[in-house]
Design a protein around this motif. Structure first.
Motif, PDB file in Angstrom:
ATOM      1  N   GLU A 231      -8.151  -7.644   1.970  1.00  0.00           N
ATOM      2  CA  GLU A 231      -7.899  -6.524   2.887  1.00  0.00           C
ATOM      3  C   GLU A 231      -7.016  -5.464   2.237  1.00  0.00           C
ATOM      4  O   GLU A 231      -7.216  -4.263   2.436  1.00  0.00           O
ATOM      5  CB  GLU A 231      -7.244  -7.049   4.169  1.00  0.00           C
ATOM      6  N   TYR A 232      -6.030  -5.904   1.449  1.00  0.00           N
ATOM      7  CA  TYR A 232      -5.070  -4.964   0.856  1.00  0.00           C
ATOM      8  C   TYR A 232      -5.438  -4.607  -0.587  1.00  0.00           C
ATOM      9  O   TYR A 232      -5.241  -3.462  -1.017  1.00  0.00           O
ATOM     10  CB  TYR A 232      -3.659  -5.555   0.933  1.00  0.00           C
TER      11      TYR A 232
ATOM     12  N   LEU B 185       0.831  -1.210   0.000  1.00  0.00           N
ATOM     13  CA  LEU B 185       0.000   0.000   0.000  1.00  0.00           C
ATOM     14  C   LEU B 185       0.868   1.263   0.000  1.00  0.00           C
ATOM     15  O   LEU B 185       0.485   2.290  -0.554  1.00  0.00           O
ATOM     16  CB  LEU B 185      -0.933  -0.004   1.213  1.00  0.00           C
TER      17      LEU B 185
ATOM     18  N   GLN C 236      -7.950  -1.776  -0.787  1.00  0.00           N
ATOM     19  CA  GLN C 236      -7.395  -0.427  -0.594  1.00  0.00           C
ATOM     20  C   GLN C 236      -6.519  -0.016  -1.794  1.00  0.00           C
ATOM     21  O   GLN C 236      -6.517   1.146  -2.214  1.00  0.00           O
ATOM     22  CB  GLN C 236      -6.553  -0.384   0.688  1.00  0.00           C
TER      23      GLN C 236
END
Length: 800
Positions: A762-763, A727, A766
Motif C-alpha cells: 500500500e505504501y 510518504l 506510492q
C-alpha cells in the motif's frame, strides 16, 4: 356418483363442525353442534345442490338458511352473504374492524353474537363444499388452490411454516372470504390470487423437477397470501389499495409468525425487481403476479381476470400506471427486462410457461464453442440467473446459512475468512433478521481473530448490519400505521446497546489479549455506525454511546478502549454539553498511572483542539487536567503536553533543547514490544515534526526507521501510521536516499512472511512514484521476477 360426492361432503362437514377451534368459537359442545346440523342440513338437501351443480355462496346459503334461522331469528340488514364476508374480513384484521363492540347496546351485542354463530356455521359448510369441489372438477382451474403435497414438502426448508400457514389460511376462512367476495363485491380477488398461485406453482414444480433449488412451500404460501393485505384497507385507504396492501400483507404474516413466507409475500411489487439479488421464490411470485391482471368488467359490472403472456402484461400494466413520464417508463422497462430474462431462463431449461404441460420438456443446448455472439451473451445471462438462484437459496435457508457460517468458523486461512466476510457484506441486506443476528455473533467472534485485517473487516460489517438491521420499508404506509411502524423499529438500537456492552466488557473467559483486540475494534464499529446510520436516527445511536461516558469507574483496559474510541466520534455531531461529557471523561483519567491511558488522554485533547474552537469552560477543563498530569516519565507525553499548553510556537524550542538528544532514544523505544503503541504513534509524530522543521537533520535515518516499523511492528495501527509518515518524508529525501528506502522495502516483500509483508504494498506502491524513471524501471523489473516466484505469498504481495 352423486352419492359418493354427498358422502365426501358429509365427512368434510362433520370434520369441520367437530373441530375444536370451531367449537370454541361458537361455544358449542360437539354433540350439540353435530345434532343441530343434522336436523337442518339433510343428505337429501346436499344431494340437490350437487345435482344442480350450483355451488355459489347464495345457493349454499339457501341450503343453510334453516340452520341459521334457528341460531339467529333476525337476518342482518346487509344480508347474510355480505355479513359473512365482512365477518371474515374483520377476522383477518380485527384492528381495522368496522364493528365497535364498545359502542353497541347489550341487546345489539347479543344479537350480533347470534348472527356471528349463524354465519360461522354457514362458513364451515361452505368451506366443506370448497374442499370437495376441486376433486370433482366442479371449479374452474383458476379458482382453487393446488397446494404443495406432503411429498413435495419433504425437502422443503419451510415445510413447518407452510403447514402453519395452511392452518391459518383455513382457520381464518380466507378461501371462503374470497369466494363470497366474488359475489358480494365488484372485485374478483379469488380469480387473481388463485391464478397467481396456479402460474407460480406450475413453473415452480417444473423448476423443482429440473433440480433448481426452489422451495415449493415457500412459493405456494407466498402466492396464496400475497394480496391478503387488500382486505386490511378501509375507508379512505380503499382508494390506495394498490400501494397500501403490501403493508397489511406483511402485518398479517407477522402476526402469525410466518416470517419467511411473509417476506416473499409482502415483497411482490414490480419495483422490488430493482433489488440487485432476489430469490427464485421472489422472482416466481412477481412473474406470476405480473401475468394475471384485470381487463375491465362484464355486463354485471364484475371484474374480469385474464392470464396474459409476459409481453402482453407489460403493455397492460404500462397503461394502468399512474403519472407515467419518460423516467417512470424507462424504470418500468428495466424491471420488465429482468422478468424477461427470468422467463427466458426458465424456457431455456425446458419449463412450460403457457400452462399446457405439467412436466418440463427436454431441450437441446448448443455447445458454447459454436455459439454466435448473441447466443453467448444470452447464455451468460442464464448463468448469472442460475448462480444468483443458487446463492440466494443458500443465504435464504436457515439450515444452509448456518452450514456456511460453520464452514467459515473452521477456516484456517485468513484470506478465506476475509472472503466469507466479503460475501456476507455483499448480501447482508437480503438476510432475515434471524440471519443478521447469527452473522453479528459470527463477526463478534472474528474480532478475536489473530489477523488484524480480518478484525477490521468484521468490525466494519458489524456496524453496517446494526444500522441496517431494521428493514427500511420502501413502500407507502397507511396514515394510522406510520407511528406503529416507527415504534416497531429500534431493534438495531437494542443490538447497538448489546454489542457496546460486549465489546467494552467482554465475557470473563476472554483472555486479556483478545479483550484488547475486541476493544480496539470498537472504534471501527462506532465510526461505521455514526457515518452510515440515517440522520434522523443518529442522535439515538449517539446517546446510547454517550451514556457509557457518563461513568468514570472503568478498569484500565476498558478506560483505554473508550479513550481510543473517542477519536471516532465526530465532534460536529455533538452539542456543547455533549462535548463536555466526553471531555469530562477524558479529564477524569488524566491522573491514572497507566502511561497508555495518559497518552490516550493527550491524543484526545489534540484531536479535540484540532477540530473545534473550544469554549472558555472547555479550555479550563483541559488546562486543569494537563496541569495535574504526570508526564516526566516519558518524553513523548511531555512533548504533547507542552504542545497543548504552549501551542505550536514551542516546537522550535523543543527541537533545539531536547530533540537532538532523544532521536536515537525514540528509534530504540519504537522497536521495543513493551512500548505502548500510543507512545510509538506520538514518537513518530515527534520525528516527523522535527524533520519538517529541519529536513536536512535526520531525513534518511527517520525514513529508514519508519520503513522498519512498517515491516516489523507488531501493531497494525503503528504500521499504518509509519507508512503514512514515510510518504511524507519522500519529498525531503535525495534521489539516492529514496532509492535506498525503496530497495529496503522491496526486500521486505521477498521474505515470504505474508503476515509482515502484506502491509508494505500500500505504501511502497506510492513511495516508488518519487523515484527517478531509471530506478522506477529497475524496481518494476524486480517485481516481474517476483511474479514467477515459487512462493505464492511473494507473488501475492507483488501483485498488490
Amino acid at each position: 356418483m352423486y352419492k359418493k360426492i354427498v358422502k365426501q361432503l358429509e365427512k368434510q362437514i362433520w370434520d369441520r363442525i367437530g373441530a375444536k377451534p370451531f367449537l370454541k368459537q361458537v361455544d358449542f359442545h360437539k354433540k350439540e353442534a353435530v345434532a343441530l346440523v343434522r336436523d337442518c342440513v339433510s343428505s337429501g338437501s346436499l344431494s340437490e345442490v350437487v345435482q344442480e351443480g350450483n355451488y355459489t355462496g347464495s345457493r349454499i346459503l339457501t341450503l343453510c338458511r334453516p340452520l341459521m334461522e334457528r341460531l339467529c331469528s333476525q337476518e342482518p340488514e346487509e344480508g347474510w352473504l355480505k355479513y359473512a364476508y365482512d365477518l371474515c374480513v374483520d377476522g383477518l384484521f380485527p384492528e381495522n374492524s368496522s364493528v365497535d363492540q364498545n359502542l353497541q347496546t347489550q341487546s345489539l351485542q347479543i344479537q350480533n353474537r347470534q348472527a356471528q354463530r349463524a354465519a360461522a356455521f354457514y362458513l364451515e359448510i361452505l368451506g366443506a363444499f370448497l374442499d370437495v369441489l376441486p376433486s370433482i372438477r366442479a371449479v374452474k382451474p383458476g379458482y382453487f388452490f393446488e397446494f404443495a403435497t406432503a411429498e413435495e414438502l419433504k425437502d422443503c426448508e419451510s415445510a413447518q411454516e407452510y403447514r402453519a400457514f395452511l392452518e391459518w389460511f383455513r382457520r381464518e376462512r380466507v378461501y371462503e372470504m374470497m369466494w363470497l367476495g366474488a359475489e358480494t363485491t365488484d372485485f374478483d380477488s379469488l380469480g387473481h390470487v388463485a391464478g397467481v398461485h396456479r402460474i407460480a406453482m406450475h413453473a415452480a414444480r417444473q423448476l423443482y423437477q429440473l433440480g433448481v433449488p426452489v422451495d415449493l412451500g415457500l412459493i405456494s404460501g407466498a402466492a396464496a397470501g400475497h394480496d391478503i393485505g387488500k382486505y386490511g384497507c378501509h375507508g379512505e385507504e380503499v382508494k390506495r389499495i394498490p400501494y397500501l396492501h403490501y403493508y397489511y400483507t406483511e402485518q398479517w404474516f407477522k402476526r402469525h409468525r410466518l416470517t419467511n413466507i411473509g417476506h416473499i409475500a409482502a415483497n411482490h411489487s414490480t419495483w422490488d425487481l430493482e433489488l440487485e439479488n432476489l430469490s427464485v421464490e421472489n422472482l416466481l411470485l412477481i412473474y406470476a403476479d405480473f401475468r394475471v391482471k384485470s381487463v375491465g368488467r362484464d355486463e354485471d359490472g364484475k371484474e374480469i381476470i385474464t392470464y396474459f403472456t409476459l409481453k402482453e402484461a407489460f403493455h397492460v400494466i404500462l397503461n394502468k400506471l399512474d403519472h407515467v413520464d419518460a423516467a417512470k417508463e424507462n424504470r418500468y422497462r428495466k424491471v420488465y427486462a429482468k422478468l424477461k430474462d427470468f422467463e427466458d431462463y426458465m424456457i431455456h431449461l425446458g419449463v412450460d410457461t403457457d400452462l399446457l404441460a405439467a412436466r418440463p420438456k427436454r431441450t437441446e443446448h448448443v455447445d458454447p464453442a459454436i455459439m454466435s455472439p448473441a447466443e453467448t451473451v444470452q447464455l451468460l445471462k442464464y448463468m448469472a440467473v442460475d448462480h444468483n438462484i443458487g446463492l440466494m437459496n443458500v443465504l435464504q435457508s436457515d439450515r444452509s446459512f448456518a452450514t456456511v457460517q460453520e464452514a467459515a468458523r473452521s477456516e484456517k486461512n485468513w484470506k478465506n475468512s476475509r472472503a466469507y466476510i466479503s460475501v456476507f457484506e455483499e448480501y447482508f441486506t437480503y438476510m432475515s433478521r434471524r440471519q443478521k443476528v447469527l452473522t453479528l455473533n459470527f463477526l463478534y467472534e472474528h474480532l478475536m481473530h489473530k489477523e488484524g485485517d480480518v478484525r477490521r473487516q468484521a468490525a466494519a460489517l458489524m456496524g453496517k448490519i446494526i444500522v441496517n438491521f431494521d428493514e427500511d420499508y420502501r413502500k407507502e404506509l397507511p396514515k394510522n400505521a406510520s407511528k406503529k411502524a416507527a415504534d416497531e423499529q429500534g431493534s438495531g438500537l437494542r443490538l447497538w446497546e448489546k454489542y457496546l456492552s460486549m465489546m467494552l466488557v467482554p465475557d470473563h473467559k476472554v483472555i486479556e489479549k483478545h479483550r484488547r483486540w475486541v476493544g480496539f475494534a470498537l472504534k471501527i464499529v462506532v465510526e461505521t455506525v455514526l457515518s452510515q446510520c440515517k440522520p434522523q436516527e443518529r442522535e439515538a445511536y449517539l446517546q446510547k454511546l454517550l451514556d457509557r461516558y457518563r461513568r468514570f469507574d472503568q478498569d484500565d483496559i476498558t478506560a483505554f478502549t473508550m479513550l481510543d474510541t473517542l477519536l471516532a466520534i465526530p465532534l460536529d455531531f455533538l452539542s456543547l454539553e455533549e462535548r463536555k461529557t466526553l471531555l469530562s471523561f477524558a479529564c477524569s483519567l488524566s491522573g491514572r498511572d497507566s502511561m497508555e491511558i495518559r497518552a490516550g488522554v493527550l491524543r484526545y485533547f489534540q484531536y479535540f483542539a484540532e477540530r473545534v474552537q473550544p469554549e472558555e469552560s472547555e479550555k479550563q477543563m483541559i488546562e486543569t487536567a494537563l496541569s495535574s498530569m504526570k508526564t516526566d516519565d516519558d518524553i513523548a507525553l511531555a512533548y504533547v503536553r507542552d504542545q497543548l499548553i504552549r501551542g505550536k510556537e514551542k516546537k522550535e524550542l523543543w527541537r533545539d533543547a531536547a530533540m537532538q538528544d532523544v532521536v536515537s532514544d525514540i528509534f530504540l523505544k519504537n522497536m521495543k514490544i513493551a512500548t505502548p503503541w500510543t507512545i510509538k504513534e506520538i514518537n513518530i509524530q515527534m520525528l516527523l515534526d522535527d524533520l519538517m522543521e529541519d529536513p536536512n537533520a535526520n531525513a534518511l535515518q527517520v525514513a529508514a526507521h519508519l520503513s522498519n516499523l512498517l515491516k516489523v511492528s507488531e501493531r497494525i495501527t503503528v504500521r499504518h501510521t509509519a507508512g503514512r509518515a514515510l510518504l511524507r518524508t519522500a519529498p525531503l529525501l535525495t534521489r539516492d536516499q529514496r532509492n535506498e528506502i525503496a530497495i529496503e522495502l522491496n526486500k521486505g516483500l521477498e521474505t515470504g512472511e505474508y503476515e509482515f509483508s502484506k502491509y508494505i504494498p500500500e505504501y511502497l506502491g506510492q513511495f516508488v512514484l518519487w523515484l527517478h524513471p531509471l530506478e522506477l524501471d529497475e524496481f518494476l523489473r524486480d517485481l516481474k521476477k517476483f511474479l514467477v516466484s515459487v512462493n505464492d505469498r511473494v507473488v501475492c504481495v507483488a501483485l498488490d
